[in-house]
Write an enzyme that holds these catalytic residues in place. Sequence first.
Site, PDB file in Angstrom:
ATOM      1  N   TYR A   1     -48.725 -40.959 -18.711  1.00 41.05           N
ATOM      2  CA  TYR A   1     -48.534 -41.165 -17.127  1.00 41.05           C
ATOM      3  C   TYR A   1     -49.930 -40.864 -16.357  1.00 41.05           C
ATOM      4  O   TYR A   1     -49.967 -41.318 -15.015  1.00 41.05           O
ATOM      5  CB  TYR A   1     -47.386 -40.374 -16.578  1.00 41.05           C
ATOM      6  CG  TYR A   1     -45.963 -40.715 -17.052  1.00 41.05           C
ATOM      7  CD1 TYR A   1     -45.938 -41.507 -17.695  1.00 41.05           C
ATOM      8  CD2 TYR A   1     -44.825 -39.767 -16.548  1.00 41.05           C
ATOM      9  CE1 TYR A   1     -44.453 -41.837 -18.412  1.00 41.05           C
ATOM     10  CE2 TYR A   1     -43.753 -40.058 -16.951  1.00 41.05           C
ATOM     11  CZ  TYR A   1     -43.521 -40.993 -18.045  1.00 41.05           C
ATOM     12  OH  TYR A   1     -41.956 -41.114 -18.436  1.00 41.05           O
TER      13      TYR A   1
ATOM     14  N   LYS B   1     -44.707 -35.429 -22.590  1.00 42.48           N
ATOM     15  CA  LYS B   1     -44.426 -36.332 -24.008  1.00 42.48           C
ATOM     16  C   LYS B   1     -45.725 -36.549 -24.607  1.00 42.48           C
ATOM     17  O   LYS B   1     -46.834 -36.774 -23.791  1.00 42.48           O
ATOM     18  CB  LYS B   1     -44.160 -37.488 -23.561  1.00 42.48           C
ATOM     19  CG  LYS B   1     -42.776 -37.389 -22.400  1.00 42.48           C
ATOM     20  CD  LYS B   1     -41.970 -38.650 -22.176  1.00 42.48           C
ATOM     21  CE  LYS B   1     -41.049 -38.434 -21.062  1.00 42.48           C
ATOM     22  NZ  LYS B   1     -41.628 -38.380 -19.777  1.00 42.48           N
TER      23      LYS B   1
ATOM     24  N   HIS C   1     -43.416 -39.451 -27.448  1.00 37.22           N
ATOM     25  CA  HIS C   1     -42.799 -40.498 -26.424  1.00 37.22           C
ATOM     26  C   HIS C   1     -42.303 -41.910 -26.912  1.00 37.22           C
ATOM     27  O   HIS C   1     -41.578 -42.329 -26.134  1.00 37.22           O
ATOM     28  CB  HIS C   1     -44.331 -40.875 -25.621  1.00 37.22           C
ATOM     29  CG  HIS C   1     -44.053 -41.472 -24.253  1.00 37.22           C
ATOM     30  ND1 HIS C   1     -45.045 -40.994 -23.118  1.00 37.22           N
ATOM     31  CD2 HIS C   1     -42.964 -42.297 -23.612  1.00 37.22           C
ATOM     32  CE1 HIS C   1     -44.537 -41.546 -22.054  1.00 37.22           C
ATOM     33  NE2 HIS C   1     -43.379 -42.220 -22.316  1.00 37.22           N
TER      34      HIS C   1
END
Length: 276
Positions: free
Chosen positions: A53, A78, A111
Amino acid sequence: MSILTHTFRLANGVERPKIGLGTWQVKNGEEAYQSVRLALKNGYRHIDTAEGYQNEESVGRAIRDSGIPRNQIFVTSKLESHIKTYEGAKAAFEQTLKALQFDYLDLFLIHAPWPWSEMGKDCRKGNIEAWRAMEELYQAGKIRAIGVSNFDPKDLDNIINNCKIVPHVNQIAYFIGLDQSKTIAHCRQHGIVVEAYSPLGIGFVLSNPDIQKVATKYNVSPAQICIRWCLQKETAPLPKSTHEGRIIQNSQVEFEISADDMALLDSIKGDPRRWD
Ligand code: A2P
């Protein structure tokens, strides 16, 4: 007591707040910083981020600036989906701690079973290698729980049958209309807690007329119906919002959807998500 204090107990005894704030697609900088600050101000104690992210720096800063003791906030990150080696996983975890400026993590997840750029690729060996690194970090006390994300039953079996620690969590896309029953049943069978990312279908399920009808009946919003539905499915929703009113609303879900209305919601099929 607010539902934000309710927890799911992981197989290793660690308690994680049932509702967490998602931060996927929330930009590093002011947007992620404010979203996390507003969530913490309004009682959230569970924040979900990821290396992918690219907002860990702002998430970590917002958590530190909140003044809330670190041990009262459950933080997940993650491992990037393309990292499938033991050394790579260890290095990436250290990088995550550095970006967040923490000395431990509550939950660290693989992830995805494959790199996002090669979805479906057979990475069984790589996932075992990455998992071995995560098991060591867990046993060294640097992570309180470890898990996976976007894993289907066969991906889970690869870890369960070849590794020492059964994942504590599987975080999957889950919202009204998206059938995840096989994966959820498999997780239950192995004591794995299911986390629901995109519980609002990235916002696209909120215009569904049946969801709107049920929302009107309970005098709540479609988003609250979606979040409550996840909870009644014994999954842990991670709604995201950058607006305070919505962040608050998404935590006001202390009502019960009746069995008949759950059945109506369950009859909705399809994934309306768009990526434009
Ligand atoms: P925003 O960040 O502008 O509030 P998901 O959690 O399924 O990924 O959905 C996130 C999307 O849904 C975001 O676009 C978010 O927009 C929007 N959203 C979040 N909470 C609500 C709400 N209570 N009502 C309407 N839209 C919401």
